[in-house]
Design a protein around this motif. Structure first.
Motif, mmCIF file in Angstrom:
data_model
loop_
_atom_site.group_PDB
_atom_site.id
_atom_site.type_symbol
_atom_site.label_atom_id
_atom_site.label_comp_id
_atom_site.label_asym_id
_atom_site.label_seq_id
_atom_site.Cartn_x
_atom_site.Cartn_y
_atom_site.Cartn_z
ATOM 1 N N THR B 30 0.834 -1.204 0.000
ATOM 2 C CA THR B 30 0.000 0.000 0.000
ATOM 3 C C THR B 30 0.869 1.255 0.000
ATOM 4 O O THR B 30 0.629 2.189 -0.770
ATOM 5 C CB THR B 30 -0.911 0.016 1.239
ATOM 6 N N ALA B 31 1.900 1.256 0.857
ATOM 7 C CA ALA B 31 2.772 2.432 0.925
ATOM 8 C C ALA B 31 3.480 2.644 -0.409
ATOM 9 O O ALA B 31 3.489 3.761 -0.958
ATOM 10 C CB ALA B 31 3.780 2.248 2.049
ATOM 11 N N GLY B 32 4.052 1.559 -0.957
ATOM 12 C CA GLY B 32 4.748 1.661 -2.232
ATOM 13 C C GLY B 32 3.809 2.103 -3.335
ATOM 14 O O GLY B 32 4.133 2.987 -4.144
ATOM 15 N N GLY B 33 2.605 1.510 -3.349
ATOM 16 C CA GLY B 33 1.627 1.850 -4.374
ATOM 17 C C GLY B 33 1.211 3.303 -4.282
ATOM 18 O O GLY B 33 1.081 3.993 -5.291
ATOM 19 N N ALA B 34 1.019 3.779 -3.051
ATOM 20 C CA ALA B 34 0.600 5.166 -2.875
ATOM 21 C C ALA B 34 1.688 6.120 -3.369
ATOM 22 O O ALA B 34 1.397 7.096 -4.071
ATOM 23 C CB ALA B 34 0.288 5.423 -1.402
ATOM 24 N N ALA B 35 2.935 5.806 -3.017
ATOM 25 C CA ALA B 35 4.041 6.649 -3.476
ATOM 26 C C ALA B 35 4.107 6.667 -5.004
ATOM 27 O O ALA B 35 4.281 7.719 -5.630
ATOM 28 C CB ALA B 35 5.355 6.125 -2.889
ATOM 29 N N LEU B 36 3.927 5.486 -5.593
ATOM 30 C CA LEU B 36 3.962 5.361 -7.046
ATOM 31 C C LEU B 36 2.854 6.173 -7.687
ATOM 32 O O LEU B 36 3.060 6.907 -8.665
ATOM 33 C CB LEU B 36 3.826 3.867 -7.394
ATOM 34 N N LEU B 37 1.658 6.040 -7.109
ATOM 35 C CA LEU B 37 0.490 6.747 -7.629
ATOM 36 C C LEU B 37 0.733 8.254 -7.599
ATOM 37 O O LEU B 37 0.507 8.962 -8.574
ATOM 38 C CB LEU B 37 -0.712 6.379 -6.749
#
Lengths: 503, 250, 95, 98
Positions: B30-37
């Motif tokens: 979730t953290a990685g995805g949010a940063a990516l987004l």
């Protein structure tokens, strides 16, 4: 475009010859014809590449060569790219493939897997050569799939439940890695509007999206290279494959994805690389060196020991990133690592072949039961020992020079702690190698009737000879340091992509 | 965390991971995805320079559909390798036995149960899908369609044929080997021959580009259809090596 | 909010919802069927974004063939009877 | 809000969910479904990237076409291996002497 350069028109042959070989060996029906054409094509590949690769990165020629497939030129078309780094890897691949093809012809003689081995083998070689020549981010994705799926299919050829389970896990990891890589490529295309390595190298900047792309690309490739926390699939896959397949997986396949990581970090996305990231990779590499050696020492099966040793040896390669990050020593670090790649490829291939011979002759490779095996298999143990010398890094071997170069770079860049890792790794490697040798050369005083000797298949003298040739090659590399470094130097500057962009 | 990643075959919903690990994985992703987004949405897209380049060069590519032009001319190397990927899987899944009947085409197996509805439906379906496949192949030069879509439609016809259990496919026969490798072989041959004329591998002379692309596409369609069909029949056990039919065929 | 944007939001959230449902399905069979539905929804999205070539391929290969392969494999994993597909060479051959 | 942003975002969300599914689920078919869902996520990002206001970029479309075919090939190989392993397990169970 540099298409008029000497030798360049032949560049696609590195991929086309193996692909043709794959199709021909698929269509042939006679097993004998299949192995003879296999060896024939391997010879052809070496002789097609060697003479002009030898000269291409000469002093009078540009540092890198590009070939515009289809005549379009990047970014519309796909380019091939050749520099010193790629040259060294292409040449070592061609040489190794020739020896391993000869070995395989004996190994698979009279077995029904041969019908599937040869086409898959050649597909794998095509993928490897393709990666070394690649200059396009998406093209690399397709090539990685070729390598991954062909490797999986080759591991599964062993046919045992262990091998198939290992192959399935390898396949899942491979697909996962490819998708991470592909997402990274998608982000790069979104951000920079091109897939060409040279253009990306020119455009790349340090911003969040590039970091994200670099992280994804690296994560995907690390999965395939099996750097420590992501190494879980490697030992079982490499240990359960047929011997020549184990050899090529450890010697070349993991190096192909490492090569790409090096390309991305040192060339293509170098502006986005941070010291912290380089340190992290180096740290993981250092842990891999130590942990891999310990795991190898504790392994119960000979091939598993050799496979864990690959995990350890791959760790050394990642010292490249912190060493190169210091700026002034980038070239020196690359030299050391390329030397390491070639030395390890030869030694590890020899070791896997020797282990394969022992496995075939004894019907098992249980280390505890290999007591006194040197009496029955003196040649294989001798080969194991020579290859071990190079893996440990004792003089006069390729492994010694490689570690010497690494130590030098570590000291001169003021990062002496990496030197400690290199030395510890050598000591630990000596432990597991000597553990095997010690056990194997023990005199067995039991009556001969009590020694279990379920000889499952005789090993052909040719198989021993192939393994011996590779082991000798690993040692001889220690005497030809100059040659390899010149080959690398002439063509390689770590920023070849950005230099080549103007052409 | 995912040290093992050993797949299981039992039909359970339960994950093998302990709850703590799952929460950890979920929060990392979730953290990685949010940063990516965030990084993606805050960065502008690059201007479509490549798209402009494609439309400029489209006239010299030999086809009018830009996607086909990219797949079979501008980036034909990728497509060539992609067919190699398919071939690898086809080889990996081949039955290993060599002492099999040499048949390529579906062979009738009268013993099996026949489903009247399915059979009569197939009388319509098979010619229709061959027609659609041919149309997709032909139209690929001008409109959406092409070798992969046509191959998939043809393979679907074969899958329907296999599902009736009235037909079997002998994938280890010599003919089948030619069928699955023809696409790659002709693609490479076209690349080499045109390369001898123009001096660059895979570079088609502009005047012949349309014809060469059509030749490559036809061969690719046949191979793709054969390979996709093989993947299915091997998995669904509708080929001659399968135990419940081998008695009938031998 | 323009109507087209509304459709886009619907399609995108539909894709996320279907992916979530497929990953959390109680039965493997349900999971596969929901995945095929996701593939078909993706086909609509590709068509909406003007990728007609991709839409055709997704419907035929991405959703159709992949779904068929998954279901066929599920069937065989439930009742393993075949000795004939083992790639082992030493296995005595029967036909 | 444009279609590009909506679908790019959705694509990355779908990718992340698929990634979690691959790691967390045990069953081989679930893992493969999750991998294919990841694939759809990447493809969505690529197709959204290709969608510009004035024109449509065919290069990502070609990439996705290639990706779809590669994905089905990889899936088929994994399924095949799973079926083979199941057969071998069955053999081992029915012939315990071997």
């Amino acid at each position: 475009m540099n298409n008029s350069l000497f030798g360049t028109p032949l560049l696609p042959l590195a991929v086309v010859i193996p692909l043709i070989a794959a199709i021909v060996s698929l269509l042939l029906t006679s097993p004998r014809a299949r192995s003879i054409t296999g060896i024939g094509f391997a010879t052809l590949l070496l002789f097609a590449l060697a003479p002009w690769l030898w000269h291409t990165p000469g002093a009078d020629l540009p540092t890198s060569v590009r070939y515009a497939l289809g005549g379009w030129g990047a970014p519309l078309g796909i380019d091939l790219h050749l520099d010193g780094f790629a040259t060294v890897l292409l040449l070592s691949t061609a040489a190794l493939v020739l020896v391993l093809s000869i070995y395989s012809a004996f190994y698979f003689a009279g077995q029904s897997q041969a019908a599937r081995f040869w086409p898959l083998w050649w597909m794998l070689v095509a993928g490897l050569n393709g990666v070394f020549l690649a200059a396009d981010a998406f093209n690399v994705y397709v090539l990685l799939e070729i390598i991954g799926l062909a490797s999986v299919a080759l591991v599964a050829l062993a046919g045992t439940r262990e091998a198939c389970t290992a192959a399935l896990r390898y396949a899942l990891v491979g697909l996962l890695g490819s998708l991470c890589y592909l997402l990274g490529v998608a982000l790069l295309y979104r951000h920079y509007g091109t897939l060409d390595f040279a253009q990306l190298a020119d455009l790349a900047q340090a911003d969040p999206l590039t970091w994200a792309a670099l992280a994804l690309v690296t994560a995907g490739l690390l999965l395939k290279t099996a750097l420590l926390p992501l190494h879980f699939w490697l030992p079982s896959a490499h240990a359960n494959a047929p011997a020549p397949v184990s050899a090529v997986l450890s010697a070349l396949v993991v190096k192909a994805s490492f090569y790409l990581i090096a390309r991305y970090w040192l060339d293509i996305l170098s502006p986005a690389v941070t010291d912290l990231g380089s340190m992290l990779l180096g740290l993981l590499g250092a842990v891999a060196v130590i942990w891999g050696c310990v795991a190898a020492f504790r392994a119960h099966r000979l091939k598993l020991l050799v496979a864990y040793s690959t995990v350890a040896q791959l760790g050394y390669l990642f010292l490249l990133f912190p060493l190169a990050a210091s700026g002034t020593d980038t070239h020196m670090a690359l030299e050391a690592v390329v030397y390491f790649i070639v030395a390890h490829a030869l030694a590890k291939a020899a070791m896997f072949l020797a282990a394969g011979n022992i496995l075939r002759a004894c019907g098992h490779d249980d280390i505890a039961r290999l007591r006194g095996v040197a009496g029955q298999q003196p040649a294989s143990l001798f080969i194991f020992a020579i290859a071990g010398v190079s893996l440990i890094g004792l003089p006069p071997s390729g492994g010694f020079i490689a570690k010497w170069l690494l130590l030098n770079t570590a000291i001169s860049s003021g990062q002496w702690w990496w030197a400690v890792v290199v030395l510890c790794g050598g000591l630990l490697a000596a432990l597991y190698i000597f553990k095997v040798l010690n056990l194997a050369f023990v005199r067995v005083d039991l009556p001969s009737g009590q020694i279990p000797q379920p000889v499952s298949a005789p090993t052909h003298a040719g198989m021993t000879l192939c393994a011996f040739a590779l082991a000798i090659g690993a040692v001889a590399l220690g005497f030809s340091a100059e040659w390899l470094v010149t080959l690398l130097d002439a063509g390689s500057s770590v920023t070849t992509f950005s230099q080549g962009a103007g052409t | 965390m995912f040290r093992e990643m050993s797949p299981s075959f039992t039909d359970t919903h339960a994950s093998t991971l302990p709850r703590v690990a799952r929460v950890l994985v979920a929060s990392v992703i979730t953290a990685g995805g949010a940063a990516l987004l965030l990084a993606t949405l805050r960065t502008d897209k690059a201007p479509p320079e490549l798209a402009v380049l494609v439309s400029e060069q489209l006239a010299t590519s030999g086809v009018e559909n830009p996607v086909t032009a990219v797949l079979l001319n501008f980036r034909s190397y990728d497509t060539l390798l992609e067919i190699a990927v398919l071939l690898i899987v086809a080889i990996a899944m081949q039955p290993h036995a060599s002492s099999q009947p040499r048949i390529v085409a579906p062979s009738t197996n009268n013993e099996s149960a026949t489903n009247l509805v399915l059979t009569s439906l197939l009388r319509w379906l098979i010619p229709l899908s061959v027609l659609v496949g041919g149309y997709l192949l032909w139209t690929g030069a001008y409109a959406p369609g092409g070798a992969f879509q046509a191959g998939a439609v043809l393979a679907a016809a074969g899958v329907a044929l296999a599902l009736t259990e009235r037909y079997q496919f002998g994938w280890q026969s010599a003919g089948a080997q030619w069928l699955i490798s023809a696409g790659l072989a002709i693609f490479i041959a076209t690349g080499i021959v045109s390369g001898m004329v123009t001096g660059t591998f895979l570079q088609y002379p502009v005047t012949y580009a349309a014809t060469l692309i059509l030749v490559v596409e036809i061969a690719a369609t046949v191979s793709i259809a054969a390979i996709l069909l093989q993947l299915f029949t091997r998995l669904a056990r509708a080929d001659v090596t399968s135990p419940h039919t081998s008695g009938a065929s031998s | 909010m323009s109507p087209m944007l509304f459709v886009d939001g619907l399609l995108a959230s539909g894709a996320i919802a279907l992916a979530l449902l497929s990953l959390n399905a109680r039965e493997v069979f349900t999971s596969i069927v929901l995945f095929v539905c996701l593939g078909l929804l993706a086909t609509l999205i590709w068509a909406r974004l003007g990728a007609w070539d991709v839409a055709i391929a997704e419907a035929a290969i991405g959703a159709g063939l992949t779904g068929a392969l998954l279901l066929a494999a599920r069937h065989r994993l439930r009742e393993p009877t075949s000795r004939d597909d083992t790639p082992a060479a030493r296995r005595p051959h029967v036909s | 809000m444009t279609p590009d942003i909506i679908y790019s975002g959705a694509g990355m969300v779908v990718f992340a969910m698929g990634l979690y599914g691959v790691i967390a689920s045990a069953h081989i078919l679930r893992k493969l479904v999750a991998i294919n869902i990841m694939g759809i996520g990447v493809f969505m990002l690529l197709i959204a990237t290709a969608h510009h206001d004035t024109l449509i970029d065919p290069v990502p479309h070609a990439m996705v076409l290639t990706g779809i075919v590669v994905a089905v090939a990889g899936t088929a190989l994994c399924l095949w291996l799973a079926v083979v392993i199941r057969g071998l397990e069955h053999d081992a169970a029915s012939h315990p002497s071997q």
